[in-house]
Scaffold this motif. Structure first.
Motif, short mmCIF file in Angstrom:
data_model
loop_
_atom_site.label_atom_id
_atom_site.label_comp_id
_atom_site.label_asym_id
_atom_site.label_seq_id
_atom_site.Cartn_x
_atom_site.Cartn_y
_atom_site.Cartn_z
N LEU A 123 -9.51 4.09 5.21
CA LEU A 123 -8.28 3.62 4.58
C LEU A 123 -8.03 2.13 4.85
O LEU A 123 -6.95 1.63 4.56
CB LEU A 123 -7.07 4.43 5.09
N ARG B 285 -1.31 9.88 5.27
CA ARG B 285 -2.61 9.66 5.91
C ARG B 285 -2.67 8.28 6.58
O ARG B 285 -3.20 8.15 7.69
CB ARG B 285 -3.73 9.79 4.87
N ILE B 286 -2.12 7.27 5.91
CA ILE B 286 -2.12 5.92 6.49
C ILE B 286 -1.27 5.90 7.76
O ILE B 286 -1.68 5.37 8.80
CB ILE B 286 -1.59 4.90 5.46
N VAL C 132 0.14 5.33 -4.17
CA VAL C 132 -0.53 6.05 -3.09
C VAL C 132 0.48 6.51 -2.04
O VAL C 132 0.42 7.63 -1.54
CB VAL C 132 -1.61 5.17 -2.44
N VAL C 133 1.46 5.65 -1.72
CA VAL C 133 2.41 5.94 -0.64
C VAL C 133 3.68 6.56 -1.20
O VAL C 133 4.17 7.59 -0.71
CB VAL C 133 2.72 4.67 0.16
N GLY D 91 -1.14 10.27 0.42
CA GLY D 91 -1.86 9.06 0.82
C GLY D 91 -1.09 8.25 1.84
O GLY D 91 -1.66 7.70 2.79
N GLN E 60 -6.49 -0.17 2.29
CA GLN E 60 -5.12 0.09 1.85
C GLN E 60 -4.09 -0.74 2.62
O GLN E 60 -2.90 -0.71 2.28
CB GLN E 60 -4.78 1.59 2.03
N GLN F 248 4.06 10.17 -0.23
CA GLN F 248 2.95 10.88 -0.84
C GLN F 248 1.91 11.24 0.24
O GLN F 248 1.97 10.75 1.37
CB GLN F 248 2.29 10.01 -1.91
#
Length: 339
Positions: free
Chosen positions: A158, A195-196, A180-181, A192, A161, A190
């Motif tokens: 990632l 995950r970040i 994504v977020v 994504g 990103q 979201q």
């Protein structure tokens, strides 16, 4: 029977009563004046400043208090690299800078004022040097934090990103939200985005720094469906991010959420990339420096003060090794240009 008048006969002679001496007080008065005179002589002798002893006292104070006491002893503060001997300028210990004599002239001479000014300038240089060292050390610490976050993001694939910046506030971890977020006009994370945050949270938990999360939008005449304006939307996104990080181990008293709407664009709104780049969340690892030291952080960080892709620990070690090799070979590295 004897007659009155206080006279008595003894052995055929007349005796009179003892006569009282009314001038005995003069003796005591003279003794007091003598004692006062001696006292004033002692006080006067004490008031005379022994210049040699005063110089010794000033030197002792200079060693105890550093350059700031140079003004007291009247010495010239040593200049870095000047290599000149100190010049003693005697200063009246009872004189203050700016104080005037009765006739309106300055009590301190020009040489004495210059000595004080040099001492102040030396102290300022000393403070500036200490601030620069603190900023350099903090820049190194923030860069190390970037390496750890980049390692985690690279492991999760990632790293592309997230962008990084080091400025006077600290290390700014910029998460470009796009779709994504957060979904458009929404503040729910979201998959994504989660995950970040999952990747960077473990590093943030271990830090002593406070963390600020800034929400930013790209409200270029866009209609906000679920919030009154971009202010509420950006603040809601920041708050959602803070809540998620708190749920993953960060202490509440270390966190803060701020919404900026579209007032702090990352790039020029006229740039086509601004539609995605300015729509972001910034996770800021706040510096522990004071305001004067923090102002030097961008200069101490060099190229890292501009938006850049995170550098992993392996990449940093490889760069350091390459730099050491070039330095050891004696070759002069080619000049580089920073975007």
């Amino acid at each position: 029977m004897s007659s009155g008048g206080g006279r008595r006969k003894k052995g055929g002679h007349e005796e009179h009563e003892e006569h009282v001496n009314h001038e005995r007080w003069l003796v005591s008065y003279a003794d007091m004046l003598t004692l006062l005179f001696v006292l004033f002589v002692v006080l006067y002798s004490m008031s005379n400043v022994d210049k040699a002893k005063f110089a010794e006292l000033a030197a002792g104070l200079s060693e105890g208090f550093g350059a700031s006491s140079a003004a007291f002893q009247g010495s010239r503060a040593p200049l870095e690299g000047a290599g000149e001997a100190s010049t003693v300028v005697p200063i009246d210990p009872g004189a203050n800078p700016g104080e005037k004599n009765i006739d309106g002239t300055d009590k301190m001479t020009k040489e004495q004022k210059e000595a004080i000014q040099r001492a102040v300038q030396a102290e300022d240089r000393k403070l500036a040097s200490a601030n620069a060292k603190a900023a350099t050390k903090e820049a190194e610490n923030l860069k190390e934090i970037e390496h750890k976050i980049s390692d985690a993001l690279a492991k999760a694939k990632l790293l592309n990103q997230v962008k990084f910046t080091i400025n006077q506030r600290g290390l700014v971890v910029t998460i470009v939200t796009n779709e994504v977020v957060f979904a458009g006009n929404r503040a729910e994370l979201q998959a994504g985005g989660r995950r970040i945050l999952d990747a960077i949270a473990p590093t943030l938990v271990k830090l002593p720094n406070n963390i600020e999360v800034d929400g930013n939008t790209n409200q270029l005449k866009a209609t906000v469906s679920y919030y009154p304006s971009g202010w509420e939307l950006s603040a809601a996104r920041a708050s959602t991010t803070v809540r998620y990080l708190v749920d993953h181990g960060l202490a509440k008293n270390r966190m803060s959420a701020v919404g900026f709407s579209d007032t702090k664009p990352l790039i020029d709104p006229k740039d086509p990339r601004s539609i995605t780049m300015n729509r972001r969340v910034d996770v800021v690892v706040l510096t522990t420096l004071n305001a004067e030291q923090a102002a030097l952080l961008p200069a101490a960080s060099g190229a890292d003060s501009k938006l850049h892709t995170g550098e992993t620990t392996a990449e940093a070690n490889a760069k350091a090794a390459a730099g050491a090799t070039e330095s050891g070979s004696g070759s002069t590295p080619a000049p580089t240009t920073t975007d």
